[in-house]
Design an enzyme around this catalytic site. Sequence first.
Site, mmCIF file in Angstrom:
data_model
loop_
_atom_site.group_PDB
_atom_site.id
_atom_site.type_symbol
_atom_site.label_atom_id
_atom_site.label_comp_id
_atom_site.label_asym_id
_atom_site.label_seq_id
_atom_site.Cartn_x
_atom_site.Cartn_y
_atom_site.Cartn_z
ATOM 1 N N HIS A 1 0.877 -1.130 -0.034
ATOM 2 C CA HIS A 1 0.052 0.039 0.132
ATOM 3 C C HIS A 1 0.946 1.249 -0.071
ATOM 4 O O HIS A 1 0.374 2.312 -0.455
ATOM 5 C CB HIS A 1 -0.961 -0.135 1.078
ATOM 6 C CG HIS A 1 -0.492 0.389 2.651
ATOM 7 N ND1 HIS A 1 -0.165 -0.617 3.404
ATOM 8 C CD2 HIS A 1 -0.264 1.364 3.163
ATOM 9 C CE1 HIS A 1 0.319 -0.196 4.609
ATOM 10 N NE2 HIS A 1 0.369 1.108 4.342
ATOM 11 N N ASP B 1 0.067 -7.708 1.579
ATOM 12 C CA ASP B 1 0.608 -6.236 1.654
ATOM 13 C C ASP B 1 2.014 -6.016 1.732
ATOM 14 O O ASP B 1 2.281 -5.389 2.674
ATOM 15 C CB ASP B 1 -0.007 -5.536 2.886
ATOM 16 C CG ASP B 1 -0.195 -3.918 2.643
ATOM 17 O OD1 ASP B 1 0.015 -3.438 1.618
ATOM 18 O OD2 ASP B 1 -0.233 -3.248 3.689
ATOM 19 N N SER C 1 4.286 3.013 7.833
ATOM 20 C CA SER C 1 4.142 1.784 6.982
ATOM 21 C C SER C 1 5.498 1.333 6.083
ATOM 22 O O SER C 1 6.085 1.954 5.675
ATOM 23 C CB SER C 1 3.149 1.661 5.960
ATOM 24 O OG SER C 1 1.787 1.726 6.679
#
Length: 190
Positions: free
Chosen positions: A32, A63, A145
Amino acid sequence: MVIETNLAYQNAAAAGTGIVLTSSGRILTNNHVIAGATTIRVVVPKTTHTYTARVVGYDTTADVAVLQLQKASHLKTVTTGSASNLKLGARVTAVGNAGGTGTLTSSRGSVTGLNRSITVQGDNGTTEQLTGLIETNATLQPGDSGGPLLNSAGRVVGIDTAASSSSPSPSPPRATATQSRSGRQRRSRS
């Protein structure tokens, strides 16, 4: 590593974090972080080193994405540990590019759950079920992230993936990290 992307829609930009896997510039991050990117730039914090990167593989269901930096060499790589050795209450540190500032920060916490599952919603409205996650009470912020989750020995045992809050604001978001596992690549680009 700090990751900066330009996105294909609305002249948007995004920021995240990456983990150096090889000295020649293989970087692990979240899918992402790079999804929808038209350009990807990776910066080594506290230096003047900036690299253009291309996606060499990704798995949307886990992911994760793997990048290759152009003309990179002699990068310092991470040391990996085993997520299977983690126990509830174990001390961990989440490292990331908090707030997309370009500076790596860390947040200490402890493991509060193992083998967790969550449903996350992407920018385009699609949802993904992420499984096999390590839950911690380390605070995560946008930009974290793709950063490493470190065990008490400083070894990477996961990748910062999502933040959630089960109680009303202003309590800090809890970190949820994908467990380190041998890499399955569902799709590759060359």
